[in-house]
Motif scaffolding. Structure first.
Motif, short mmCIF file in Angstrom:
data_model
loop_
_atom_site.label_atom_id
_atom_site.label_comp_id
_atom_site.label_asym_id
_atom_site.label_seq_id
_atom_site.Cartn_x
_atom_site.Cartn_y
_atom_site.Cartn_z
N LYS A 211 29.21 48.00 18.87
CA LYS A 211 29.45 46.59 18.54
C LYS A 211 30.10 46.47 17.16
O LYS A 211 31.05 45.71 16.97
N LYS B 287 34.51 47.27 23.29
CA LYS B 287 34.12 46.35 24.36
C LYS B 287 34.17 47.06 25.70
O LYS B 287 34.87 48.06 25.87
N SER C 128 19.82 44.89 24.99
CA SER C 128 19.96 43.91 23.91
C SER C 128 18.66 43.18 23.57
O SER C 128 18.55 42.57 22.51
#
Length: 324
Positions: free
Chosen positions: A285, A290, A305
């Motif tokens: 990140k 991506k 996450s």
């Protein structure tokens, strides 16, 4: 093919406790329709009868035996083979697999005619215990259109044994396998693709891959944790080569690896695996890596996450559903 187009090919075969498979493997190499080969067998201190099995193959002058003084693992054995190789081309064969008897002939033909640095090909998996005979007939593969590859190379399997490589590419760039880690094919695969100018692919199953219960590809234990270290090594390579265009492909590979690891690793290792996944995700990140959107990547990205207490609960449900 005339004599000017018959370069020496070095076939590197690491050997460790493969007594029951070794004859089949070496016979499929020795019986190649292309004769100008050296077969570099690196014996990594087997504790079974592998050395005795090797003895009769040494009658073939093309078979060269190198014995390690201590067991050092697959990466070290392959690296030893690279250093010893005298051929214009290098390839790797695992000692429990078999190869199509015309594999080397095909690869040499395409490499010489097209001045190719790297040729890849497909494989056919078979269950251990099933007897298969490697084919020599070219009629089923010679009509396949050989594909010139660019970035598509990086979508392929990482396995070293699916590659036919110009030797000076490996030696001039000092490409070696990382020692002490499993899944060592990853960094080699990526760096090889980054430095090779011309890459072609033969869309034919030219290697027979034996699926054994002891294979690390089916592992659920601590070996799986090495994948996170491997991801970091490859990430560092991409940064070193400034391979911006490959960020997406690498991210996708990482996310699919996370799915594989977190859904099958032993329960007692799950917390460590989850924490390792979170660390690499944070790095990706921060560096603006991506990934594509598909259902598995979405699910695993959401799980990673979340706070651990929620991540572990969702993983428990996911693992239960997948085992049903």
């Amino acid at each position: 093919m005339n004599s000017q187009n018959t370069p020496l090919v070095s076939v590197i075969v690491p050997v460790y406790n493969v007594e029951q498979y070794l004859d089949e493997c070496l016979n499929s190499i020795r019986q190649q329709t292309y004769g100008n080969i050296e077969i570099i067998v690196v014996e990594d201190c087997s504790t079974d009868g592998s050395l005795n099995t090797l003895a009769k193959h040494l009658e073939d002058y093309r078979v060269k035996l190198i014995k390690h003084e201590k067991n050092s693992g697959l990466s070290a054995a392959r690296n030893t083979g690279i250093d010893a190789a005298q051929g214009e081309f290098i390839m790797f064969v695992d000692s429990d697999d078999l190869v199509h008897l015309s594999l080397i002939e095909l690869c040499v033909k395409y490499a010489v005619v097209n001045n190719v640095d790297l040729i890849t090909y497909d494989f056919k998996a078979f269950e251990d215990g099933i007897k298969l005979s490697p084919q020599s007939d070219l009629s089923d593969v010679d009509d396949f259109k050989v594909l010139e590859q660019g970035e598509d190379y990086f979508n392929q399997q990482h396995f070293a044994w699916l590659k036919f490589i110009r030797a000076n590419l490996v030696k001039s760039k000092s490409l070696y396998f990382p020692i002490g880690l499993y899944y060592e094919d990853w960094p080699f695969h990526w760096e090889l693709g980054l430095v090779a100018n011309k890459k072609h692919h033969i869309p034919a199953e030219l290697l027979l891959y034996r699926q054994r219960k002891t294979s690390i590809t089916g592992s659920s234990g601590k070996k799986l944790l090495d994948l996170f270290k491997i991801h970091t090594l490859v990430l560092n390579l991409l940064e070193q080569y400034k391979a911006v265009a490959l960020k997406g492909k690498f991210s996708n590979k990482v996310k699919m690896s996370q799915w594989s690891i977190l859904t099958r690793i032993d329960k007692n290792l799950l917390v460590q695996a989850l924490n390792d996944a979170k660390k690499i995700d944070k790095v990706l990140k921060n560096k603006n890596y991506k990934y594509e959107v598909n259902i598995r990547i979405l699910i695993i990205s959401l799980i990673v996450s979340l706070p651990n207490i929620l991540s572990l609960k969702l993983l428990e449900i996911l693992r239960f559903v997948l085992k049903r």
